[in-house]
Write a protein that holds these residues in place. Sequence first.
Motif, mmCIF file in Angstrom:
data_model
loop_
_atom_site.group_PDB
_atom_site.id
_atom_site.type_symbol
_atom_site.label_atom_id
_atom_site.label_comp_id
_atom_site.label_asym_id
_atom_site.label_seq_id
_atom_site.Cartn_x
_atom_site.Cartn_y
_atom_site.Cartn_z
ATOM 1 N N THR A 1 -1.531 13.384 -4.178
ATOM 2 C CA THR A 1 -1.595 14.143 -5.426
ATOM 3 C C THR A 1 -0.343 13.843 -6.241
ATOM 4 O O THR A 1 0.764 13.777 -5.704
ATOM 5 N N VAL A 2 -0.532 13.654 -7.542
ATOM 6 C CA VAL A 2 0.598 13.395 -8.424
ATOM 7 C C VAL A 2 0.416 14.248 -9.677
ATOM 8 O O VAL A 2 -0.648 14.239 -10.297
ATOM 9 N N ARG A 3 1.462 15.002 -10.044
ATOM 10 C CA ARG A 3 1.299 15.960 -11.142
ATOM 11 C C ARG A 3 2.652 16.281 -11.799
ATOM 12 O O ARG A 3 3.716 16.014 -11.249
ATOM 13 N N ASN A 4 2.554 16.827 -13.010
ATOM 14 C CA ASN A 4 3.711 17.387 -13.725
ATOM 15 C C ASN A 4 4.761 16.345 -14.082
ATOM 16 O O ASN A 4 5.969 16.646 -14.096
ATOM 17 N N THR B 1 0.848 -1.192 0.000
ATOM 18 C CA THR B 1 0.000 0.000 0.000
ATOM 19 C C THR B 1 0.883 1.241 0.000
ATOM 20 O O THR B 1 1.751 1.394 0.855
ATOM 21 N N ILE B 2 0.655 2.122 -0.959
ATOM 22 C CA ILE B 2 1.322 3.427 -1.032
ATOM 23 C C ILE B 2 0.277 4.456 -0.632
ATOM 24 O O ILE B 2 -0.706 4.656 -1.338
ATOM 25 N N ARG B 3 0.477 5.106 0.505
ATOM 26 C CA ARG B 3 -0.587 5.931 1.089
ATOM 27 C C ARG B 3 -0.031 7.298 1.499
ATOM 28 O O ARG B 3 0.981 7.391 2.190
ATOM 29 N N GLY B 4 -0.716 8.343 1.087
ATOM 30 C CA GLY B 4 -0.392 9.676 1.557
ATOM 31 C C GLY B 4 -1.111 9.993 2.852
ATOM 32 O O GLY B 4 -2.254 9.567 3.063
ATOM 33 N N GLU B 5 -0.455 10.732 3.738
ATOM 34 C CA GLU B 5 -1.101 11.124 4.992
ATOM 35 C C GLU B 5 -2.147 12.207 4.773
ATOM 36 O O GLU B 5 -3.062 12.349 5.596
ATOM 37 N N ASP B 6 -2.031 12.965 3.704
ATOM 38 C CA ASP B 6 -3.000 14.013 3.385
ATOM 39 C C ASP B 6 -3.056 14.144 1.868
ATOM 40 O O ASP B 6 -2.038 14.406 1.228
ATOM 41 N N ARG B 7 -4.248 13.946 1.320
ATOM 42 C CA ARG B 7 -4.376 13.919 -0.137
ATOM 43 C C ARG B 7 -3.886 15.205 -0.790
ATOM 44 O O ARG B 7 -3.268 15.166 -1.875
ATOM 45 N N ASN B 8 -4.166 16.332 -0.182
ATOM 46 C CA ASN B 8 -3.849 17.619 -0.796
ATOM 47 C C ASN B 8 -2.453 18.129 -0.470
ATOM 48 O O ASN B 8 -1.941 19.019 -1.154
ATOM 49 N N GLU B 9 -1.837 17.569 0.577
ATOM 50 C CA GLU B 9 -0.530 18.063 1.000
ATOM 51 C C GLU B 9 0.609 17.091 0.719
ATOM 52 O O GLU B 9 1.775 17.449 0.888
ATOM 53 N N VAL B 10 0.286 15.875 0.324
ATOM 54 C CA VAL B 10 1.311 14.943 -0.157
ATOM 55 C C VAL B 10 1.319 15.060 -1.678
ATOM 56 O O VAL B 10 0.409 14.587 -2.356
ATOM 57 N N ILE B 11 2.327 15.725 -2.206
ATOM 58 C CA ILE B 11 2.363 16.071 -3.619
ATOM 59 C C ILE B 11 3.607 15.470 -4.260
ATOM 60 O O ILE B 11 4.740 15.828 -3.915
ATOM 61 N N LEU B 12 3.390 14.545 -5.175
ATOM 62 C CA LEU B 12 4.463 14.043 -6.015
ATOM 63 C C LEU B 12 4.481 14.905 -7.268
ATOM 64 O O LEU B 12 3.497 14.926 -8.029
ATOM 65 N N LEU C 1 -5.018 23.741 -12.634
ATOM 66 C CA LEU C 1 -5.002 22.690 -11.620
ATOM 67 C C LEU C 1 -6.350 22.609 -10.911
ATOM 68 O O LEU C 1 -7.015 23.629 -10.718
ATOM 69 N N PRO C 2 -6.749 21.407 -10.490
ATOM 70 C CA PRO C 2 -7.969 21.287 -9.685
ATOM 71 C C PRO C 2 -7.740 21.840 -8.290
ATOM 72 O O PRO C 2 -6.604 21.972 -7.821
ATOM 73 N N GLY C 3 -8.825 22.173 -7.627
ATOM 74 C CA GLY C 3 -8.738 22.655 -6.258
ATOM 75 C C GLY C 3 -8.567 21.516 -5.271
ATOM 76 O O GLY C 3 -8.441 20.348 -5.642
ATOM 77 N N PRO C 4 -8.562 21.831 -3.968
ATOM 78 C CA PRO C 4 -8.441 20.791 -2.939
ATOM 79 C C PRO C 4 -9.567 19.762 -3.057
ATOM 80 O O PRO C 4 -10.700 20.090 -3.412
ATOM 81 N N GLN C 5 -9.231 18.523 -2.723
ATOM 82 C CA GLN C 5 -10.167 17.414 -2.835
ATOM 83 C C GLN C 5 -10.422 16.779 -1.469
ATOM 84 O O GLN C 5 -9.627 16.935 -0.541
ATOM 85 N N PRO C 6 -11.538 16.072 -1.323
ATOM 86 C CA PRO C 6 -11.827 15.423 -0.037
ATOM 87 C C PRO C 6 -10.716 14.449 0.367
ATOM 88 O O PRO C 6 -10.282 13.614 -0.427
ATOM 89 N N ASP C 7 -10.265 14.573 1.592
ATOM 90 C CA ASP C 7 -9.213 13.709 2.105
ATOM 91 C C ASP C 7 -9.837 12.413 2.639
ATOM 92 O O ASP C 7 -11.000 12.395 3.066
ATOM 93 N N ALA C 8 -9.043 11.336 2.604
ATOM 94 C CA ALA C 8 -9.562 10.043 3.061
ATOM 95 C C ALA C 8 -9.595 9.919 4.574
ATOM 96 O O ALA C 8 -10.089 8.912 5.097
ATOM 97 N N GLY C 9 -9.056 10.894 5.302
ATOM 98 C CA GLY C 9 -9.097 10.825 6.756
ATOM 99 C C GLY C 9 -7.788 10.324 7.334
ATOM 100 O O GLY C 9 -6.746 10.317 6.679
ATOM 101 N N ALA C 10 -7.839 9.900 8.585
ATOM 102 C CA ALA C 10 -6.640 9.482 9.295
ATOM 103 C C ALA C 10 -5.918 8.381 8.535
ATOM 104 O O ALA C 10 -6.516 7.394 8.102
#
Length: 429
Positions: A112-115, A78-89, A387-396
């Motif tokens: 988030t993964v971009r560029n 499992t590759i998991r970010g702690e925060d969808r909007n603040e973990v940016i690849l 770019l899209p705006g902030p998205q719902p985070d999956a939680g803890a």
Amino acid sequence: MANRMQGMRMIAGASVVLLAAALSACSGGSDGQTQDVVRVPADASLTDAGALVADGGVILIAPGTYNETIEVRGSDVTIRGEDRNEVILDGDLALSSGVIATGERVTVENLTVRNYLQNGVLITGLTDDTGAGIARGPDGYVPEDAPDLVPGYLVQNVTSSNNGLYGIYAFNRTEGVIRNNVATGGSDSGIYVGQCDTCNALVEGNIVERNAVGIELANASNSVVITGNQITNNRIGVSVLSNYLEAHGPSRGVRIIGNVISDNNERETPVQAGGAFGIGVGLSGTIDADVSRNRITGNDNVGVWISSSEDFAPYDNVLSGGVFGGNGIDVAYTPAIGDGANCFDLDTNVVTEPAGLADADCGAPTPVGSFTQPDAPQGVAFSQVELPGPQPDAGAAGTEPTQLPDHISFPDLDSVDVPADNFLTEGAR
């Protein structure tokens, strides 16, 4: 899986041995051992984390911007970010892909993964001589030469934007789910599933917009379900095609049911390679596709366009129910070859080319019309798409791995109705 204690020097004193083991488990496995939980960047860089994680382990990524690529070859990872909007690849328009996964039953979630110049997330069953994941084999190979499909993947709660080919790309895989993602700014497509004769793939609940193509399937067959997605403001909403660039053509048995596929006329998008524009759904050389109970509106040229591709003729496709309106033509049937027995179960007010498709008998040869794609407007570079705006985070974000089944479950498609036009608005622009 390498033994977590392998290579540890046995030194006198049980307490010292335990201390050494604890320090090694936290320090990055400098002597070749692996870890059940790898924290980025505390335990390892993003680049190094893939080699450090054990089969069945978790890579947990802390908030930050990472100008790196992570490649995972292990299984049940499992590759998991702690925060969808603040973990940016972020590939910084210099790196090829953000996430590359080749193992069985891999999960990518909540980041988030971009560029990246090619792919945001690449889940592939194809590798080169070094074992590195790649996205396409030699042109023109036959299915017998293709490698076995690799089972199991889940990509969910990922924001993929501004990537040079594909946002989320599943290739030569089976038993996979792409769910609740936002995919924008893909120079080829936002979401892609290809080269799988038994895909068993579910694409649901995604917002896909401002790509050259929203969702693309190529030589993808048997239990491919696209449902509950908002596919808007691309150049083409959904493209299903058959070709000889990949194995397992033609595409068969695709189900496109209960989606919003509207307003795919966005100029501020990368140019689609074939030059198409203003298309809701394109079926090219497909067999036994079911396009039902969708809301297909506001596509300037064609709502659903069925055509041939190379020497693949379309037949046994079903187009039924749904809401049409505001399209240049609602439905066009224009193959260069074949007149194969397709079924159009449509209201009589649906505008078709040729006229009268709604009255054509299912199972009888389908009358062929004509349609010429108008010139597409000039587009923008993928890096310039908003770019899209902030998205719902999956939680803890915990450290328990996401367990994937051997076989995925599909929703009851018979219970799916035509969706409202704004049913997935929270993550849209």
